[in-house]
Design a protein around this motif. Structure first.
Motif, PDB file in Angstrom:
ATOM      1  N   SER A 170       0.805  -1.226   0.000  1.00 15.30           N
ATOM      2  CA  SER A 170       0.000   0.000   0.000  1.00 15.30           C
ATOM      3  C   SER A 170       0.838   1.277   0.000  1.00 15.30           C
ATOM      4  CB  SER A 170      -0.942   0.003   1.207  1.00 15.30           C
ATOM      5  OG  SER A 170      -0.199   0.010   2.411  1.00 15.30           O
ATOM      6  N   PHE A 171       2.151   1.180   0.211  1.00 12.23           N
ATOM      7  CA  PHE A 171       3.027   2.356   0.192  1.00 12.23           C
ATOM      8  C   PHE A 171       3.486   2.729  -1.217  1.00 12.23           C
ATOM      9  CE2 PHE A 171       5.143   1.359   4.609  1.00 12.23           C
ATOM     10  CZ  PHE A 171       3.937   1.566   5.256  1.00 12.23           C
ATOM     11  N   GLU A 221       2.335   5.895  -3.480  1.00  9.51           N
ATOM     12  CA  GLU A 221       2.784   7.186  -2.958  1.00  9.51           C
ATOM     13  C   GLU A 221       4.287   7.368  -3.151  1.00  9.51           C
ATOM     14  OE1 GLU A 221       0.620   5.173  -1.476  1.00  9.51           O
ATOM     15  OE2 GLU A 221      -1.167   6.433  -1.271  1.00  9.51           O
ATOM     16  N   ARG A 230      -6.866  10.117  -2.278  1.00 12.43           N
ATOM     17  CA  ARG A 230      -7.145   9.685  -0.900  1.00 12.43           C
ATOM     18  C   ARG A 230      -7.447  10.911  -0.042  1.00 12.43           C
ATOM     19  NH1 ARG A 230      -3.493   5.194  -1.405  1.00 12.43           N
ATOM     20  NH2 ARG A 230      -4.769   3.616  -2.395  1.00 12.43           N
ATOM     21  N   GLN A 242      -1.985   9.288   8.099  1.00 13.56           N
ATOM     22  CA  GLN A 242      -1.680   8.039   8.803  1.00 13.56           C
ATOM     23  C   GLN A 242      -0.686   7.189   8.016  1.00 13.56           C
ATOM     24  OE1 GLN A 242      -5.328   6.003   9.831  1.00 13.56           O
ATOM     25  NE2 GLN A 242      -6.180   7.824  10.768  1.00 13.56           N
ATOM     26  N   LYS A 243      -0.870   7.133   6.699  1.00  9.24           N
ATOM     27  CA  LYS A 243       0.030   6.337   5.879  1.00  9.24           C
ATOM     28  C   LYS A 243       1.437   6.923   5.884  1.00  9.24           C
ATOM     29  CE  LYS A 243      -1.260   4.272   2.066  1.00  9.24           C
ATOM     30  NZ  LYS A 243      -1.585   3.959   0.650  1.00  9.24           N
TER      31      LYS A 243
END
Length: 170
Positions: free
Chosen positions: A48-49, A52, A73, A80-81
């Protein structure tokens, strides 16, 4: 799992979910991607990183708001990410154009791995296209069709209508 929801007030409606299989499929596929990272000894990276990290590589340091908008997003979710990516050593916060603003930037660790991350992204997209070609109705088509249905009538309106017919909502 039945197609209609249980109306027994003592039952657990959370036991039924039309979308649970989709969530579990996503988790399974993310675990497979994480396995690729582990085999390559890329530590602390979550699938999920990657979007970005690739965006920061392509565009340079960005505020959380800019990064959130660029990947579709919310600011809260991206904040948070970014905290998780910072804790894992993938990004750092640097001073922006004025001393009051902060920008998210890649660390040396991220810059050193970015070529492999881009390769993994391309391979993953190609593998997804391959899987979609094997099924009669690809997920990407399902998403477009669901979006069109929700343009005709919002999810909110559909939920509110169902709640109006449920005495437990009163």
């Amino acid at each position: 799992m039945s197609g209609s929801p249980t109306t027994d007030p003592g039952s657990d409606p959370g036991q039924e979910s039309l979308w649970r299989p989709l969530r579990l499929l996503q988790e399974r596929m993310d675990a497979e991607i994480a396995r690729v990272y582990a085999e390559r000894r890329i530590e602390g990276l979550k699938p999920s990183f990657v979007q970005e990290l690739l965006r920061l590589h392509a565009c340079g340091p960005m505020t959380i708001t800019e990064l959130a908008e660029s990947v579709g997003r919310t600011h809260s979710a991206l904040s948070q990410k970014v905290a998780a990516m910072r804790a894992a050593g993938w990004v750092e916060t640097v001073t922006g154009e004025d001393a009051r603003s902060k920008r998210v930037a890649l660390t040396d660790q991220a810059r050193g791995a970015i070529g492999r991350l881009a390769a993994e992204w391309r391979a993953t997209e190609a593998a997804l296209a391959e899987v979609e070609a094997e099924v009669p109705y690809p997920l990407s088509r399902v998403v477009v069709d669901i979006e069109r249905a929700l343009e005709r009538r919002s999810f909110h309106d559909r939920i509110v209508e169902k709640l109006a017919a449920d005495p437990a909502w009163e």
